[in-house]
Write a protein that holds these residues in place. Sequence first.
Motif, mmCIF file in Angstrom:
data_model
loop_
_atom_site.group_PDB
_atom_site.id
_atom_site.type_symbol
_atom_site.label_atom_id
_atom_site.label_comp_id
_atom_site.label_asym_id
_atom_site.label_seq_id
_atom_site.Cartn_x
_atom_site.Cartn_y
_atom_site.Cartn_z
ATOM 1 N N GLU A 159 0.835 -1.206 0.000
ATOM 2 C CA GLU A 159 0.000 0.000 0.000
ATOM 3 C C GLU A 159 0.867 1.253 0.000
ATOM 4 O OE1 GLU A 159 -2.866 -0.246 3.153
ATOM 5 O OE2 GLU A 159 -3.513 -2.241 2.554
ATOM 6 N N ASN A 160 0.245 2.378 -0.343
ATOM 7 C CA ASN A 160 0.907 3.671 -0.406
ATOM 8 C C ASN A 160 1.211 4.185 1.005
ATOM 9 O OD1 ASN A 160 1.783 6.235 -0.983
ATOM 10 N ND2 ASN A 160 0.049 6.758 -2.289
ATOM 11 N N THR A 161 2.375 4.795 1.185
ATOM 12 C CA THR A 161 2.785 5.308 2.496
ATOM 13 C C THR A 161 2.667 6.829 2.610
ATOM 14 O OG1 THR A 161 5.077 5.457 1.783
ATOM 15 C CG2 THR A 161 4.392 3.399 2.839
ATOM 16 N N GLU A 162 2.253 7.475 1.540
ATOM 17 C CA GLU A 162 2.225 8.936 1.512
ATOM 18 C C GLU A 162 1.355 9.523 2.632
ATOM 19 O OE1 GLU A 162 0.884 12.491 -1.491
ATOM 20 O OE2 GLU A 162 1.651 10.633 -2.359
ATOM 21 N N ALA A 163 0.174 8.965 2.858
ATOM 22 C CA ALA A 163 -0.735 9.487 3.881
ATOM 23 C C ALA A 163 -0.132 9.337 5.278
ATOM 24 C CB ALA A 163 -2.084 8.780 3.804
ATOM 25 N N LEU A 164 0.539 8.216 5.525
ATOM 26 C CA LEU A 164 1.176 8.002 6.834
ATOM 27 C C LEU A 164 2.268 9.032 7.092
ATOM 28 C CD1 LEU A 164 1.617 4.126 6.932
ATOM 29 C CD2 LEU A 164 0.208 5.508 8.440
ATOM 30 N N ILE A 165 3.056 9.273 6.078
ATOM 31 C CA ILE A 165 4.146 10.232 6.228
ATOM 32 C C ILE A 165 3.591 11.637 6.459
ATOM 33 C CG2 ILE A 165 6.086 11.328 5.028
ATOM 34 C CD1 ILE A 165 6.533 8.523 3.704
ATOM 35 N N GLN A 166 2.562 12.002 5.743
ATOM 36 C CA GLN A 166 1.949 13.315 5.927
ATOM 37 C C GLN A 166 1.357 13.452 7.324
ATOM 38 O OE1 GLN A 166 2.138 15.956 3.765
ATOM 39 N NE2 GLN A 166 1.397 17.018 5.569
ATOM 40 N N GLU A 167 0.733 12.389 7.820
ATOM 41 C CA GLU A 167 0.164 12.414 9.169
ATOM 42 C C GLU A 167 1.264 12.605 10.210
ATOM 43 O OE1 GLU A 167 -2.578 9.703 12.181
ATOM 44 O OE2 GLU A 167 -2.040 8.920 10.212
ATOM 45 N N ALA A 168 2.398 11.930 10.033
ATOM 46 C CA ALA A 168 3.514 12.064 10.963
ATOM 47 C C ALA A 168 4.043 13.497 10.954
ATOM 48 C CB ALA A 168 4.612 11.074 10.612
ATOM 49 N N VAL A 169 4.191 14.059 9.765
ATOM 50 C CA VAL A 169 4.664 15.443 9.658
ATOM 51 C C VAL A 169 3.681 16.383 10.352
ATOM 52 C CG1 VAL A 169 5.102 17.334 8.040
ATOM 53 C CG2 VAL A 169 6.029 15.050 7.584
ATOM 54 N N ASN A 170 2.393 16.166 10.141
ATOM 55 C CA ASN A 170 1.368 17.000 10.784
ATOM 56 C C ASN A 170 1.445 16.903 12.308
ATOM 57 O OD1 ASN A 170 0.442 17.895 8.312
ATOM 58 N ND2 ASN A 170 -1.239 16.430 8.224
ATOM 59 N N LEU A 171 1.674 15.694 12.813
ATOM 60 C CA LEU A 171 1.808 15.532 14.273
ATOM 61 C C LEU A 171 2.996 16.323 14.805
ATOM 62 C CD1 LEU A 171 1.102 11.724 14.828
ATOM 63 C CD2 LEU A 171 -0.198 13.644 15.768
ATOM 64 N N LEU A 172 4.102 16.256 14.102
ATOM 65 C CA LEU A 172 5.287 16.985 14.538
ATOM 66 C C LEU A 172 5.073 18.492 14.486
ATOM 67 C CD1 LEU A 172 8.103 14.844 12.903
ATOM 68 C CD2 LEU A 172 7.530 15.005 15.332
ATOM 69 N N VAL A 173 4.435 18.968 13.424
ATOM 70 C CA VAL A 173 4.169 20.407 13.294
ATOM 71 C C VAL A 173 3.201 20.849 14.386
ATOM 72 C CG1 VAL A 173 3.099 22.141 11.814
ATOM 73 C CG2 VAL A 173 4.704 20.501 10.839
ATOM 74 N N LYS A 174 2.185 20.073 14.629
ATOM 75 C CA LYS A 174 1.179 20.420 15.635
ATOM 76 C C LYS A 174 1.803 20.447 17.039
ATOM 77 C CE LYS A 174 -2.941 18.740 15.133
ATOM 78 N NZ LYS A 174 -4.125 17.859 15.102
ATOM 79 N N SER A 175 2.808 19.615 17.275
ATOM 80 C CA SER A 175 3.407 19.536 18.602
ATOM 81 C C SER A 175 4.224 20.789 18.928
ATOM 82 C CB SER A 175 4.289 18.294 18.728
ATOM 83 O OG SER A 175 5.465 18.423 17.971
ATOM 84 N N ARG A 176 4.558 21.573 17.926
ATOM 85 C CA ARG A 176 5.328 22.792 18.143
ATOM 86 C C ARG A 176 4.377 23.923 18.287
ATOM 87 N NH1 ARG A 176 9.657 22.952 20.441
ATOM 88 N NH2 ARG A 176 10.134 24.891 19.543
#
Length: 86
Positions: free
Chosen positions: A69-86
Amino acid sequence: MEYNDKMKNRVKRVEGQVKAILRMMEEGKDCRDLVVQMSAARNALDRTIGLVVSTNLEHCVREQIEKGENTEALIQEAVNLLVKSR
């Protein structure tokens, strides 16, 4: 997700730093010293967030690849979590 001892120990270290900050406040320590300790605790927590997100991302990406399966959505979600944590 399983949280390993390394992650838990990091959180325990932050807990100790926060307790030390409270003690410094009760003792009326200098503002500069207090801010230095608060900054250290925040940085330690930020690094722990990065570790948790990256470990989870690695695990999830491996699963997605195994399923073909495609991993693009997972990677975007991880980036969003990191951005949101700041």
